[in-house]
Design an enzyme around this catalytic site. Structure first.
Site, short mmCIF file in Angstrom:
data_model
loop_
_atom_site.label_atom_id
_atom_site.label_comp_id
_atom_site.label_asym_id
_atom_site.label_seq_id
_atom_site.Cartn_x
_atom_site.Cartn_y
_atom_site.Cartn_z
N LYS A 120 0.57 -1.48 -0.07
CA LYS A 120 0.09 -0.33 -0.24
C LYS A 120 0.80 1.43 -0.37
O LYS A 120 0.49 2.10 -0.88
CB LYS A 120 -1.26 -0.36 1.10
CG LYS A 120 -2.24 -1.02 1.06
CD LYS A 120 -3.70 -0.61 2.01
CE LYS A 120 -4.22 -1.52 1.97
NZ LYS A 120 -4.92 -1.57 3.10
N LYS A 201 -4.80 -10.76 -6.39
CA LYS A 201 -5.63 -10.02 -5.31
C LYS A 201 -7.09 -9.73 -5.73
O LYS A 201 -6.66 -8.55 -5.92
CB LYS A 201 -5.21 -10.66 -4.25
CG LYS A 201 -6.14 -10.82 -2.95
CD LYS A 201 -5.52 -10.32 -1.79
CE LYS A 201 -5.55 -8.74 -1.67
NZ LYS A 201 -5.77 -8.07 -0.29
N LYS A 204 -10.97 -4.10 -3.37
CA LYS A 204 -12.14 -3.36 -3.29
C LYS A 204 -11.47 -2.15 -4.25
O LYS A 204 -12.37 -1.99 -4.90
CB LYS A 204 -12.34 -3.22 -1.80
CG LYS A 204 -13.03 -3.76 -1.22
CD LYS A 204 -13.60 -3.44 0.45
CE LYS A 204 -13.70 -3.76 1.51
NZ LYS A 204 -12.55 -3.47 2.71
P1 AMP Z 1 -10.10 -5.82 3.05
O1 AMP Z 1 -11.02 -5.83 2.36
O2 AMP Z 1 -9.11 -6.05 3.31
O3 AMP Z 1 -11.09 -4.75 4.14
O4 AMP Z 1 -10.64 -7.69 3.31
C1 AMP Z 1 -12.11 -7.73 4.76
C2 AMP Z 1 -11.82 -9.21 4.27
O5 AMP Z 1 -12.11 -9.59 3.10
C3 AMP Z 1 -10.13 -10.26 5.37
O6 AMP Z 1 -11.04 -11.39 6.43
C4 AMP Z 1 -9.63 -10.65 3.91
O7 AMP Z 1 -8.53 -11.54 4.74
C5 AMP Z 1 -10.80 -10.89 3.23
N1 AMP Z 1 -10.22 -10.91 1.47
C6 AMP Z 1 -9.94 -9.89 0.94
N2 AMP Z 1 -9.57 -9.60 -0.50
C7 AMP Z 1 -9.73 -11.33 -0.54
C8 AMP Z 1 -9.52 -11.99 -1.29
N3 AMP Z 1 -8.91 -11.74 -2.40
N4 AMP Z 1 -10.02 -13.41 -1.34
C9 AMP Z 1 -10.10 -13.54 -0.28
N5 AMP Z 1 -10.76 -12.97 1.09
C10 AMP Z 1 -10.54 -11.46 1.31
#
Ligand code: AMP
Ligand code: TRP
Length: 339
Positions: A120, A201, A204
């Protein structure tokens, strides 16, 4: 309180309201949370203070609005407020307070080593210091609830290990205070990749810039269908599982995670058949999961009184657990006056 007088083990997890939730968040996090509810005592927070580590999130998405959206998506995914405490991180001030103490305990080198910080901070021209100390706040989230398990996608494993190390360091320095948490990563769907680029990956932020990258939980059916039908596979046209490309593996994995099968079992049904069959059925499988989710989400957003009631009650329950743990930690760390 020690953990031993609890009836059930505890889980805590959270998602940042930093953009539109996608199928990776759903399979990596929300589905696990939903399925754990009867086994554990559950705390699920919308981590708005984490979203603030990238201040652009506030302007781009309207952070307060996104916080409500994410909370409604927790409920729409099947998180039941009668069985799980759902709350907003910034509304429980113990998180910010303990985060400071843990920031002082976490060695700088540990924080600088985090891969998410490196990625990031490389991507941005200026970064706030909170992006570096973010794992200390995450450790506070977890340790305040004496969580035994932290259900997350694979990308968060390093942060949970850090939380564990910080807890152990605090305990060494100041005496036994915190319970050491464990990451809980699903066997399938822990790392969903971008449909447009299976080397990256699903995220968002990319999803918001690049149509076809993510399957958004609130995307309309035609958008979901288009993203899946256009997903990158490889130059072949029929499925050969033993030599499947990352793009094909990703589609099979998403399928298997939703239907609670193994990727091998799903792949066996499509072996030797054109990718079109797999994609078409995947559209149906994804729609079967998202149609009720979207409907429930729309209902929840139409009744703000209910949603605010859930979050108010959740914050109160969370404070009742977090405040005594914070008080203990402050005494252990020598804060406040001797009496
Ligand atoms: P975040 O989008 O960083 O707030 O992630 C929220 C939750 O979703 C966390 O538990 C992450 O590990 C999971 N997560 C985010 N992106 C992925 C992805 N591409 N595949 C699987 N889990 C994800
Ligand atoms: N850092 C996590 C992410 O980006 C979100 C998060 C914040 C979290 N606090 C947490 C996850 C505590 C689990 C437990 O996905």
């Amino acid at each position: 309180m020690s953990g031993s007088d609890r009836r059930k083990l505890r889980v805590l997890s959270g998602v940042q309201p930093s953009g539109s939730l996608h199928i990776g968040n759903y399979l990596g996090a929300l589905v696990q949370w939903r399925d754990l509810q009867d086994t554990y005592e559950n705390f699920f927070c919308v981590v708005d203070m984490h979203a603030l580590t990238v201040p652009e999130n506030v302007r781009a998405a309207g952070l307060r609005e996104k916080t409500l959206e994410v909370a409604a998506l927790y409920l729409a995914s099947g998180i039941d407020p009668a069985r799980s405490t759902v709350f907003v991180q910034s509304e429980v001030s113990a998180h910010a307070e303990l985060a400071w103490v843990l920031t002082c305990v976490a060695p700088l080198g540990w924080l600088q080593r985090m891969t998410q910080f490196k990625t990031k901070s490389d991507a941005a021209s200026t970064v706030g210091s909170g992006l570096l100390t973010y794992p200390a706040l995450m450790a506070a989230d977890i340790l305040l609830y004496e969580a035994d398990q932290v259900p997350v996608g694979a990308d968060q494993k390093q942060h949970i290990e850090l939380a564990r190390d910080v807890a152990a360091r605090f305990n060494d320095l100041f005496g036994p205070t915190f319970k050491l948490p464990n990451p809980m990563i699903p066997p399938t769907g822990a790392r969903v990749m971008g449909l447009d680029d299976p080397a990256a990956k699903m995220s968002k932020s990319t999803g918001e810039k690049a149509p076809g990258h993510a399957i958004g939980l609130l995307d309309p059916p035609n958008v979901v269908k288009k993203a899946i039908m256009r997903a990158v596979t490889d130059t072949g046209s029929e499925l050969n599982w033993a030599e499947a490309s990352p793009g094909v593996k990703n589609l099979v994995t998403i399928f298997a995670a939703i239907t609670a099968e193994t990727p091998d079992a799903v792949a066996a049904r499509y072996e030797g058949r054109g990718y079109g069959y797999l994609k078409k059925d995947l559209v149906d499988v994804v729609e079967a999961a998202l149609t009720p989710l979207r409907a429930r989400y729309t209902e929840l957003r139409a009744d703000p009184t209910y949603l605010h009631g859930v979050l108010d009650a959740g914050a109160e329950r969370a404070r009742a657990v977090a405040d005594p743990v914070l008080a203990r930690a402050k005494v252990a760390a020598g804060l406040g006056r001797a009496r």
